[in-house]
Design a protein around this motif. Structure first.
Motif, PDB file in Angstrom:
ATOM      1  N   HIS A 176      -5.831  13.919 -30.998  1.00 36.65           N
ATOM      2  CA  HIS A 176      -5.098  12.907 -31.762  1.00 36.65           C
ATOM      3  C   HIS A 176      -5.004  11.576 -31.028  1.00 36.65           C
ATOM      4  O   HIS A 176      -4.386  10.643 -31.536  1.00 36.65           O
ATOM      5  N   TYR A 177      -5.622  11.490 -29.849  1.00 33.12           N
ATOM      6  CA  TYR A 177      -5.437  10.308 -29.008  1.00 33.12           C
ATOM      7  C   TYR A 177      -5.978   9.039 -29.664  1.00 33.12           C
ATOM      8  O   TYR A 177      -5.309   7.988 -29.643  1.00 33.12           O
ATOM      9  N   ALA A 178      -7.167   9.118 -30.252  1.00 33.00           N
ATOM     10  CA  ALA A 178      -7.782   7.923 -30.843  1.00 33.00           C
ATOM     11  C   ALA A 178      -6.914   7.340 -31.950  1.00 33.00           C
ATOM     12  O   ALA A 178      -6.815   6.114 -32.096  1.00 33.00           O
ATOM     13  N   HIS A 179      -6.269   8.204 -32.727  1.00 35.91           N
ATOM     14  CA  HIS A 179      -5.413   7.708 -33.804  1.00 35.91           C
ATOM     15  C   HIS A 179      -4.061   7.236 -33.255  1.00 35.91           C
ATOM     16  O   HIS A 179      -3.550   6.185 -33.679  1.00 35.91           O
ATOM     17  N   THR A 180      -3.505   7.992 -32.307  1.00 37.88           N
ATOM     18  CA  THR A 180      -2.189   7.639 -31.768  1.00 37.88           C
ATOM     19  C   THR A 180      -2.216   6.305 -31.047  1.00 37.88           C
ATOM     20  O   THR A 180      -1.313   5.477 -31.200  1.00 37.88           O
ATOM     21  N   MET A 181      -3.251   6.068 -30.248  1.00 37.24           N
ATOM     22  CA  MET A 181      -3.339   4.850 -29.453  1.00 37.24           C
ATOM     23  C   MET A 181      -4.429   3.930 -29.987  1.00 37.24           C
ATOM     24  O   MET A 181      -5.218   3.364 -29.231  1.00 37.24           O
ATOM     25  N   ARG A 182      -4.470   3.759 -31.305  1.00 38.37           N
ATOM     26  CA  ARG A 182      -5.441   2.840 -31.899  1.00 38.37           C
ATOM     27  C   ARG A 182      -5.100   1.392 -31.527  1.00 38.37           C
ATOM     28  O   ARG A 182      -4.003   1.100 -31.065  1.00 38.37           O
ATOM     29  N   ARG A 183      -6.067   0.508 -31.765  1.00 44.77           N
ATOM     30  CA  ARG A 183      -5.964  -0.862 -31.259  1.00 44.77           C
ATOM     31  C   ARG A 183      -4.723  -1.582 -31.761  1.00 44.77           C
ATOM     32  O   ARG A 183      -4.024  -2.255 -30.990  1.00 44.77           O
ATOM     33  N   ASP A 195       0.709   6.983 -22.672  1.00 46.64           N
ATOM     34  CA  ASP A 195      -0.724   6.903 -22.981  1.00 46.64           C
ATOM     35  C   ASP A 195      -1.486   8.009 -22.257  1.00 46.64           C
ATOM     36  O   ASP A 195      -2.334   8.682 -22.849  1.00 46.64           O
ATOM     37  N   LYS A 225     -10.481   0.219 -23.310  1.00 44.31           N
ATOM     38  CA  LYS A 225      -9.775   1.420 -23.733  1.00 44.31           C
ATOM     39  C   LYS A 225      -8.280   1.153 -23.618  1.00 44.31           C
ATOM     40  O   LYS A 225      -7.856   0.256 -22.879  1.00 44.31           O
ATOM     41  N   PRO A 226      -7.453   1.934 -24.319  1.00 41.27           N
ATOM     42  CA  PRO A 226      -5.999   1.701 -24.249  1.00 41.27           C
ATOM     43  C   PRO A 226      -5.448   1.691 -22.834  1.00 41.27           C
ATOM     44  O   PRO A 226      -4.619   0.842 -22.491  1.00 41.27           O
ATOM     45  N   CYS A 255      -1.656  -0.395 -29.903  1.00 40.28           N
ATOM     46  CA  CYS A 255      -1.628  -0.874 -28.513  1.00 40.28           C
ATOM     47  C   CYS A 255      -1.187  -2.332 -28.447  1.00 40.28           C
ATOM     48  O   CYS A 255      -0.355  -2.706 -27.596  1.00 40.28           O
TER      49      CYS A 255
END
Length: 328
Positions: free
Chosen positions: A128-135, A118, A54-55, A138
């Motif tokens: 919006h976390y999954a889109h903001t901190m996508r791989r 993060d 995970k991020p 990161c």
């Protein structure tokens, strides 16, 4: 070769730690081993356990890598100084040590700010976390933190390489760093001093304010949580993180902004030890051992290891076709 009263430096004497101090030697050695073991364990767990991909743990693995670099750049040379009768380092080795030390410092300042953001994105804007901190984001952010630290360090090291010294260079310090070099120089140190003060604003104060702002927003969001146990857990986690962050930023600021000639060498060494030796020990304790997911991953790793041993023993002792056991 010398010009006037300026001397071409070939080696630098480190007078902060000498032989005949077994307690300090054992203390530095134990601290280094704990930092190495704790951060290596965190790095291994976050790399191998799929549930930690995970991020948050991606950045935590980079923090552990930075802490390993911190300790390895400084402590082995300190220990070597404590073993020999004469603690010396080559001029090129001194500049290299200062470069890698300041690279880690700049990168960690940026990384701590990213880790705080993060947590802010995960708690305050979970949808919006999954889109903001996508791989991809990161990875680019982590690379940017390392490059930011190296760029900042390159400027300071280049300026330090142009300093002039008169006679033998003796640093009353544990290891090579830019501030002790400035105090030992006999020429114009103004460009290096200005660069350090400017960096303290952009590399130190800026990320620190971002960290504090992120955690304040997190605490405001946590106060809206109706369950008292949830608020207590969040406050406990945030306070622990803030404690380590404040310790790092305060000691880093003192380390690179106390440039007066009348500073106490003992105080400088204590600040540097907190900054470069103690913080790498605290980070895995605060960020990893207090984290339930990391502890669960450690238990899974230990269980897998134990199961593998039990399975290997069962395979080695299973009945053979003609009687007895295989491997006997």
């Amino acid at each position: 070769m010398a010009r006037g009263n300026q001397t071409q430096v070939t080696e630098i004497l480190l007078l902060g730690f000498s032989c005949g101090q077994p307690f300090l030697f054992l203390l530095f050695l134990a601290t280094y081993l704990v930092a190495l073991l704790g951060n290596s364990a965190t790095l291994t767990l976050t790399s191998l356990d799929p549930l930690l991909h995970k991020p948050m743990y991606f950045f935590l693995s980079h923090l552990s890598c930075l802490d390993i670099c911190y300790s390895t750049v400084t402590v082995p040379k300190v220990l070597a100084s404590g073993l020999g009768p004469r603690a010396a380092i080559s001029y090129g080795g001194c500049l290299a040590q200062a470069f890698f030390l300041m690279s880690c410092a700049g990168a960690e300042c940026a990384l701590l700010a990213v880790m705080a953001y993060d947590r802010y994105a995960a708690i305050v804007h979970p949808l919006h976390y999954a889109h903001t901190m996508r791989r991809a984001v990161c990875r680019a952010t982590a690379v940017g933190c390392w490059l930011w630290g190296m760029l900042d360090s390159a400027v300071h090291t280049l300026l330090a390489s142009r300093l002039s010294f008169c006679g033998a260079v003796r640093l009353r310090h544990l290891f090579c760093d830019v501030p002790p070099l400035l105090r030992a120089a006999c020429g114009n140190t103004w460009p290096s001093e200005v660069a350090l003060h400017v960096a303290s604003v952009f590399v130190g104060l800026g990320p620190f304010l971002l960290v504090v702002g992120s955690y304040l927003r997190i605490l405001v969001a946590v106060l809206a949580v109706p369950a008292a146990t949830g608020r207590l857990k969040a406050f406990s986690t945030c306070s622990a993180h803030l404690m380590v962050v404040v310790l790092f930023f305060v000691t880093a600021n003192l380390n690179y902004n106390r440039l007066g000639a009348d500073n106490s060498p003992l105080a400088d060494m204590v600040v540097s030890a907190l900054f470069c030796i103690v913080t790498p020990v605290l980070n895995p304790l605060i960020y990893s051992l207090r984290n339930q997911e990391v502890r669960a991953a450690l238990r899974r790793a230990l269980c897998r290891q134990q199961s593998s041993r039990c399975h290997g023993a069962d395979v080695g002792l299973r009945p053979a076709p003609g009687g007895g056991t295989v491997g006997s």
